[in-house]
Design a protein around this motif. Sequence first.
Motif, PDB file in Angstrom:
ATOM      1  N   ASN A   1       0.830  -1.208   0.000  1.00 42.29           N
ATOM      2  CA  ASN A   1       0.000   0.000   0.000  1.00 42.29           C
ATOM      3  C   ASN A   1       0.864   1.257   0.000  1.00 42.29           C
ATOM      4  O   ASN A   1       0.533   2.243  -0.669  1.00 42.29           O
ATOM      5  CB  ASN A   1      -0.942   0.004   1.202  1.00 42.29           C
ATOM      6  CG  ASN A   1      -1.950  -1.119   1.120  1.00 42.29           C
ATOM      7  OD1 ASN A   1      -2.294  -1.587   0.041  1.00 42.29           O
ATOM      8  ND2 ASN A   1      -2.421  -1.572   2.260  1.00 42.29           N
TER       9      ASN A   1
ATOM     10  N   SER B   1      -8.281   2.544  -2.462  1.00 46.95           N
ATOM     11  CA  SER B   1      -9.630   2.801  -1.938  1.00 46.95           C
ATOM     12  C   SER B   1     -10.279   1.504  -1.481  1.00 46.95           C
ATOM     13  O   SER B   1     -10.881   1.449  -0.408  1.00 46.95           O
ATOM     14  CB  SER B   1     -10.510   3.450  -3.010  1.00 46.95           C
ATOM     15  OG  SER B   1      -9.991   4.683  -3.381  1.00 46.95           O
ATOM     16  N   LYS B   2     -10.143   0.471  -2.289  1.00 49.77           N
ATOM     17  CA  LYS B   2     -10.723  -0.823  -1.931  1.00 49.77           C
ATOM     18  C   LYS B   2     -10.098  -1.350  -0.646  1.00 49.77           C
ATOM     19  O   LYS B   2     -10.800  -1.830   0.243  1.00 49.77           O
ATOM     20  CB  LYS B   2     -10.532  -1.829  -3.063  1.00 49.77           C
ATOM     21  CG  LYS B   2     -11.149  -3.187  -2.778  1.00 49.77           C
ATOM     22  CD  LYS B   2     -10.919  -4.149  -3.915  1.00 49.77           C
ATOM     23  CE  LYS B   2     -11.518  -5.505  -3.702  1.00 49.77           C
ATOM     24  NZ  LYS B   2     -11.636  -6.016  -2.369  1.00 49.77           N
ATOM     25  N   VAL B   3      -8.784  -1.254  -0.518  1.00 50.10           N
ATOM     26  CA  VAL B   3      -8.086  -1.743   0.669  1.00 50.10           C
ATOM     27  C   VAL B   3      -8.582  -0.997   1.900  1.00 50.10           C
ATOM     28  O   VAL B   3      -8.904  -1.619   2.921  1.00 50.10           O
ATOM     29  CB  VAL B   3      -6.559  -1.575   0.514  1.00 50.10           C
ATOM     30  CG1 VAL B   3      -5.841  -1.792   1.838  1.00 50.10           C
ATOM     31  CG2 VAL B   3      -6.022  -2.542  -0.535  1.00 50.10           C
ATOM     32  N   TYR B   4      -8.667   0.324   1.816  1.00 49.78           N
ATOM     33  CA  TYR B   4      -9.057   1.096   2.991  1.00 49.78           C
ATOM     34  C   TYR B   4     -10.544   0.970   3.299  1.00 49.78           C
ATOM     35  O   TYR B   4     -10.943   1.015   4.455  1.00 49.78           O
ATOM     36  CB  TYR B   4      -8.619   2.548   2.847  1.00 49.78           C
ATOM     37  CG  TYR B   4      -7.123   2.667   2.986  1.00 49.78           C
ATOM     38  CD1 TYR B   4      -6.493   2.421   4.204  1.00 49.78           C
ATOM     39  CD2 TYR B   4      -6.321   2.974   1.905  1.00 49.78           C
ATOM     40  CE1 TYR B   4      -5.122   2.483   4.328  1.00 49.78           C
ATOM     41  CE2 TYR B   4      -4.952   3.032   2.012  1.00 49.78           C
ATOM     42  CZ  TYR B   4      -4.348   2.805   3.232  1.00 49.78           C
ATOM     43  OH  TYR B   4      -2.982   2.864   3.364  1.00 49.78           O
ATOM     44  N   LEU B   5     -11.374   0.777   2.279  1.00 44.53           N
ATOM     45  CA  LEU B   5     -12.800   0.568   2.514  1.00 44.53           C
ATOM     46  C   LEU B   5     -13.037  -0.810   3.136  1.00 44.53           C
ATOM     47  O   LEU B   5     -13.887  -0.976   3.995  1.00 44.53           O
ATOM     48  CB  LEU B   5     -13.595   0.704   1.230  1.00 44.53           C
ATOM     49  CG  LEU B   5     -13.732   2.131   0.687  1.00 44.53           C
ATOM     50  CD1 LEU B   5     -14.394   2.118  -0.692  1.00 44.53           C
ATOM     51  CD2 LEU B   5     -14.488   3.012   1.651  1.00 44.53           C
ATOM     52  N   ASP B   6     -12.271  -1.818   2.697  1.00 45.96           N
ATOM     53  CA  ASP B   6     -12.397  -3.169   3.238  1.00 45.96           C
ATOM     54  C   ASP B   6     -11.943  -3.253   4.694  1.00 45.96           C
ATOM     55  O   ASP B   6     -12.407  -4.101   5.442  1.00 45.96           O
ATOM     56  CB  ASP B   6     -11.607  -4.182   2.411  1.00 45.96           C
ATOM     57  CG  ASP B   6     -12.272  -4.472   1.067  1.00 45.96           C
ATOM     58  OD1 ASP B   6     -13.439  -4.069   0.879  1.00 45.96           O
ATOM     59  OD2 ASP B   6     -11.613  -5.089   0.203  1.00 45.96           O
ATOM     60  N   LYS B   7     -11.045  -2.370   5.105  1.00 40.09           N
ATOM     61  CA  LYS B   7     -10.560  -2.387   6.484  1.00 40.09           C
ATOM     62  C   LYS B   7     -11.685  -2.090   7.471  1.00 40.09           C
ATOM     63  O   LYS B   7     -11.666  -2.576   8.587  1.00 40.09           O
ATOM     64  CB  LYS B   7      -9.436  -1.372   6.688  1.00 40.09           C
ATOM     65  CG  LYS B   7      -8.099  -1.869   6.240  1.00 40.09           C
ATOM     66  CD  LYS B   7      -7.008  -0.885   6.610  1.00 40.09           C
ATOM     67  CE  LYS B   7      -5.659  -1.428   6.224  1.00 40.09           C
ATOM     68  NZ  LYS B   7      -4.572  -0.523   6.588  1.00 40.09           N
TER      69      LYS B   7
ATOM     70  N   LYS C   1     -14.801  -3.019   7.122  1.00 34.31           N
ATOM     71  CA  LYS C   1     -15.837  -4.050   7.079  1.00 34.31           C
ATOM     72  C   LYS C   1     -15.560  -5.138   8.089  1.00 34.31           C
ATOM     73  O   LYS C   1     -14.422  -5.468   8.373  1.00 34.31           O
ATOM     74  CB  LYS C   1     -15.918  -4.668   5.679  1.00 34.31           C
ATOM     75  CG  LYS C   1     -16.425  -3.711   4.641  1.00 34.31           C
ATOM     76  CD  LYS C   1     -16.508  -4.392   3.299  1.00 34.31           C
ATOM     77  CE  LYS C   1     -16.996  -3.416   2.239  1.00 34.31           C
ATOM     78  NZ  LYS C   1     -16.986  -4.021   0.923  1.00 34.31           N
TER      79      LYS C   1
ATOM     80  N   LYS D   1     -15.326  -8.912   9.090  1.00 35.03           N
ATOM     81  CA  LYS D   1     -15.079 -10.146   8.351  1.00 35.03           C
ATOM     82  C   LYS D   1     -15.511 -11.344   9.151  1.00 35.03           C
ATOM     83  O   LYS D   1     -15.566 -11.372  10.311  1.00 35.03           O
ATOM     84  CB  LYS D   1     -13.592 -10.259   8.007  1.00 35.03           C
ATOM     85  CG  LYS D   1     -13.195  -9.169   7.035  1.00 35.03           C
ATOM     86  CD  LYS D   1     -11.740  -9.326   6.639  1.00 35.03           C
ATOM     87  CE  LYS D   1     -11.389  -8.241   5.645  1.00 35.03           C
ATOM     88  NZ  LYS D   1     -10.056  -8.319   5.192  1.00 35.03           N
TER      89      LYS D   1
END
Length: 87
Positions: free
Chosen positions: A36, A77-83, A85, A87
């Motif tokens: 990242n 963006s995907k990495v930080y948005l997934d953080k 969520k 799991k």
Amino acid sequence: RNKKLFIINSAFSFADWCGILAGVLILVSFAFKNVNTIRLVNVFAAIMFVVYGVLIDGIPLIITNSLLILINVLFLSKVYLDKGKIK
């Protein structure tokens, strides 16, 4: 040719300095282990390459690096948005 920017008895143009900075940022980015961080520094390098491309009318530089910015920003963006969520 662009106007010269004289720094430390150098005759590099502003465009040259943008290209040099972009290249240095690319090199520095690979010193990091975190993907990242590499991508983030590469975004700044690609921005500098776009500026350089605009200054020298380098359409291939502008297109390629604009796409790299888009890809890296989407990935980050995907990495930080997934953080955020669960799991």
